[in-house]
Design a protein around this motif. Structure first.
Motif, PDB file in Angstrom:
ATOM      1  N   ASN A   1       0.823  -1.212   0.000  1.00  7.82           N
ATOM      2  CA  ASN A   1       0.000   0.000   0.000  1.00  7.82           C
ATOM      3  C   ASN A   1       0.856   1.260   0.000  1.00  7.82           C
ATOM      4  O   ASN A   1       0.458   2.289  -0.565  1.00  7.82           O
ATOM      5  CB  ASN A   1      -0.937   0.001   1.209  1.00  7.82           C
ATOM      6  CG  ASN A   1      -2.070  -0.989   1.068  1.00  7.82           C
ATOM      7  OD1 ASN A   1      -2.425  -1.383  -0.050  1.00  7.82           O
ATOM      8  ND2 ASN A   1      -2.647  -1.420   2.181  1.00  7.82           N
TER       9      ASN A   1
ATOM     10  N   THR B   1       1.722   1.864  -3.479  1.00 11.12           N
ATOM     11  CA  THR B   1       0.553   2.385  -4.179  1.00 11.12           C
ATOM     12  C   THR B   1       0.355   3.861  -3.859  1.00 11.12           C
ATOM     13  O   THR B   1       0.040   4.664  -4.748  1.00 11.12           O
ATOM     14  CB  THR B   1      -0.711   1.595  -3.779  1.00 11.12           C
ATOM     15  OG1 THR B   1      -0.493   0.195  -3.997  1.00 11.12           O
ATOM     16  CG2 THR B   1      -1.912   2.039  -4.606  1.00 11.12           C
ATOM     17  N   ARG B   2       0.542   4.232  -2.597  1.00  5.20           N
ATOM     18  CA  ARG B   2       0.411   5.643  -2.215  1.00  5.20           C
ATOM     19  C   ARG B   2       1.447   6.503  -2.936  1.00  5.20           C
ATOM     20  O   ARG B   2       1.151   7.645  -3.324  1.00  5.20           O
ATOM     21  CB  ARG B   2       0.552   5.793  -0.700  1.00  5.20           C
ATOM     22  CG  ARG B   2      -0.699   5.375   0.066  1.00  5.20           C
ATOM     23  CD  ARG B   2      -0.610   5.758   1.539  1.00  5.20           C
ATOM     24  NE  ARG B   2       0.344   4.928   2.266  1.00  5.20           N
ATOM     25  CZ  ARG B   2       0.029   3.797   2.869  1.00  5.20           C
ATOM     26  NH1 ARG B   2      -1.214   3.333   2.816  1.00  5.20           N
ATOM     27  NH2 ARG B   2       0.946   3.108   3.530  1.00  5.20           N
TER      28      ARG B   2
ATOM     29  N   LYS C   1       0.128   7.000  -6.405  1.00  2.00           N
ATOM     30  CA  LYS C   1      -1.009   7.924  -6.374  1.00  2.00           C
ATOM     31  C   LYS C   1      -0.538   9.368  -6.230  1.00  2.00           C
ATOM     32  O   LYS C   1      -1.058  10.277  -6.882  1.00  2.00           O
ATOM     33  CB  LYS C   1      -1.948   7.562  -5.227  1.00  2.00           C
ATOM     34  CG  LYS C   1      -2.776   6.317  -5.484  1.00  2.00           C
ATOM     35  CD  LYS C   1      -3.456   5.804  -4.226  1.00  2.00           C
ATOM     36  CE  LYS C   1      -4.356   6.800  -3.570  1.00  2.00           C
ATOM     37  NZ  LYS C   1      -5.048   6.222  -2.390  1.00  2.00           N
TER      38      LYS C   1
ATOM     39  N   ILE D   1       0.884  10.579  -9.549  1.00  5.66           N
ATOM     40  CA  ILE D   1      -0.188  10.779 -10.532  1.00  5.66           C
ATOM     41  C   ILE D   1      -0.991  12.027 -10.183  1.00  5.66           C
ATOM     42  O   ILE D   1      -1.305  12.853 -11.060  1.00  5.66           O
ATOM     43  CB  ILE D   1      -1.113   9.540 -10.585  1.00  5.66           C
ATOM     44  CG1 ILE D   1      -0.327   8.320 -11.053  1.00  5.66           C
ATOM     45  CG2 ILE D   1      -2.287   9.787 -11.536  1.00  5.66           C
ATOM     46  CD1 ILE D   1      -1.049   6.999 -10.813  1.00  5.66           C
ATOM     47  N   GLN D   2      -1.328  12.192  -8.915  1.00  9.11           N
ATOM     48  CA  GLN D   2      -2.096  13.363  -8.496  1.00  9.11           C
ATOM     49  C   GLN D   2      -1.334  14.657  -8.772  1.00  9.11           C
ATOM     50  O   GLN D   2      -1.928  15.662  -9.182  1.00  9.11           O
ATOM     51  CB  GLN D   2      -2.432  13.270  -7.007  1.00  9.11           C
ATOM     52  CG  GLN D   2      -3.317  14.407  -6.501  1.00  9.11           C
ATOM     53  CD  GLN D   2      -4.642  14.471  -7.224  1.00  9.11           C
ATOM     54  OE1 GLN D   2      -5.435  13.538  -7.148  1.00  9.11           O
ATOM     55  NE2 GLN D   2      -4.897  15.564  -7.945  1.00  9.11           N
TER      56      GLN D   2
ATOM     57  N   ASP E   1      -8.629   8.981 -13.073  1.00 13.83           N
ATOM     58  CA  ASP E   1      -8.948   8.322 -11.809  1.00 13.83           C
ATOM     59  C   ASP E   1      -7.636   7.894 -11.155  1.00 13.83           C
ATOM     60  O   ASP E   1      -7.084   6.839 -11.466  1.00 13.83           O
ATOM     61  CB  ASP E   1      -9.846   7.108 -12.038  1.00 13.83           C
ATOM     62  CG  ASP E   1     -10.472   6.591 -10.750  1.00 13.83           C
ATOM     63  OD1 ASP E   1      -9.724   6.514  -9.744  1.00 13.83           O
ATOM     64  OD2 ASP E   1     -11.674   6.285 -10.731  1.00 13.83           O
ATOM     65  N   VAL E   2      -7.162   8.742 -10.271  1.00 13.81           N
ATOM     66  CA  VAL E   2      -5.840   8.546  -9.674  1.00 13.81           C
ATOM     67  C   VAL E   2      -5.733   7.204  -8.960  1.00 13.81           C
ATOM     68  O   VAL E   2      -4.763   6.454  -9.138  1.00 13.81           O
ATOM     69  CB  VAL E   2      -5.527   9.706  -8.696  1.00 13.81           C
ATOM     70  CG1 VAL E   2      -4.221   9.445  -7.953  1.00 13.81           C
ATOM     71  CG2 VAL E   2      -5.468  11.025  -9.451  1.00 13.81           C
ATOM     72  N   GLU E   3      -6.726   6.883  -8.152  1.00 10.52           N
ATOM     73  CA  GLU E   3      -6.678   5.642  -7.373  1.00 10.52           C
ATOM     74  C   GLU E   3      -6.711   4.419  -8.270  1.00 10.52           C
ATOM     75  O   GLU E   3      -5.965   3.451  -8.043  1.00 10.52           O
ATOM     76  CB  GLU E   3      -7.832   5.599  -6.369  1.00 10.52           C
ATOM     77  CG  GLU E   3      -7.690   6.624  -5.265  1.00 10.52           C
ATOM     78  CD  GLU E   3      -8.569   6.307  -4.069  1.00 10.52           C
ATOM     79  OE1 GLU E   3      -9.197   5.230  -4.059  1.00 10.52           O
ATOM     80  OE2 GLU E   3      -8.603   7.133  -3.157  1.00 10.52           O
ATOM     81  N   ASP E   4      -7.562   4.440  -9.282  1.00  9.09           N
ATOM     82  CA  ASP E   4      -7.676   3.284 -10.164  1.00  9.09           C
ATOM     83  C   ASP E   4      -6.410   3.068 -10.990  1.00  9.09           C
ATOM     84  O   ASP E   4      -5.985   1.917 -11.205  1.00  9.09           O
ATOM     85  CB  ASP E   4      -8.882   3.431 -11.099  1.00  9.09           C
ATOM     86  CG  ASP E   4     -10.199   3.125 -10.407  1.00  9.09           C
ATOM     87  OD1 ASP E   4     -10.163   2.747  -9.222  1.00  9.09           O
ATOM     88  OD2 ASP E   4     -11.256   3.274 -11.044  1.00  9.09           O
TER      89      ASP E   4
ATOM     90  N   ALA F   1      -3.294   3.937 -10.195  1.00  7.18           N
ATOM     91  CA  ALA F   1      -2.249   3.415  -9.309  1.00  7.18           C
ATOM     92  C   ALA F   1      -2.509   1.949  -8.970  1.00  7.18           C
ATOM     93  O   ALA F   1      -1.584   1.115  -8.991  1.00  7.18           O
ATOM     94  CB  ALA F   1      -2.181   4.251  -8.036  1.00  7.18           C
TER      95      ALA F   1
END
Length: 203
Positions: free
Chosen positions: A133, A136-137, A140, A143-144, A157-160, A162
């Motif tokens: 995780n 992944t963060r 994210k 990307i953000q 969709d940043v979360e998707d 990542a």
């Protein structure tokens, strides 16, 4: 008579070398199916010495994961730091993964993705889940930043995205463990790269 041990460990015990052997054993077999007996045999020490040096199997596993990510893994974090944009970083990660997971002389796959396979130990699962995780963060965040800077579209969709990259990496690691050839992994990576969001033109 000269003692052959020092503080419960064999004289001349090289902790770093032993830890590296433990990393590779956990990498090959995962936490659950690696026994204390196997660890002792691999490290060349008895069970009391293992506990003296590493405080037991679980503590040794945690340290092994940290060493793995620093010495053998960590290519996600490197890409995030060195690449200017998130898309460049994700392309690099996906391009490098097939090689990372099939290196000659090392176990196939990834300890971070596969080390908790088959275990009922909730602490081990939570530990590796947190490691995953955290990666992944990092994705994210990168990307953000690009969305905020207008490099990527506002509706990205940043979360998707990542989660997608991490899911592909997990799948590549598993295929590598299944002894799929590197060229197959490279083909999967190319398909995954083609599905990444495109940077916006500001011409």
């Amino acid at each position: 008579m000269t003692s052959t041990t020092t503080h419960g460990r064999p004289r001349g015990f090289d902790r770093e070398a032993a830890l590296d052997r433990a990393v590779r054993l956990f990498w090959r077999k995962g936490y659950e199916t690696t026994s204390v007996r196997e660890l002792g045999s691999e490290l060349g020490i008895g069970q009391p010495s293992l506990y003296n040096a590493f405080s037991g199997k679980r503590a040794l596993f945690d340290e092994a994961v940290e060493v793995y990510d620093r010495k053998y893994g960590g290519f996600v974090e490197v890409a995030l730091v060195e690449e200017e944009t998130a898309v460049d970083a994700m392309r690099r990660v996906l391009t490098e993964a097939p090689m990372q997971y099939t290196r000659q002389g090392l176990p196939c796959g990834c300890l971070v993705f596969g080390g908790d396979a088959g275990t009922d130990d909730s602490d081990v699962r939570a530990w590796l889940s947190n490691v995953r995780n955290e990666k992944t963060r990092g994705l994210k965040g990168k990307i953000q930043d690009d969305v905020s800077a207008g490099v990527l579209p506002e509706d990205t969709d940043v979360e998707d995205v990542a989660a997608y990259v991490m899911a592909v990496l997990s799948g590549l690691a598993q295929r590598a463990r299944d002894e799929a050839p590197r060229r197959e992994l490279e083909g999967i990576a190319r398909i995954a790269i083609a599905a990444l969001p495109r940077t916006q033109s500001h011409d």
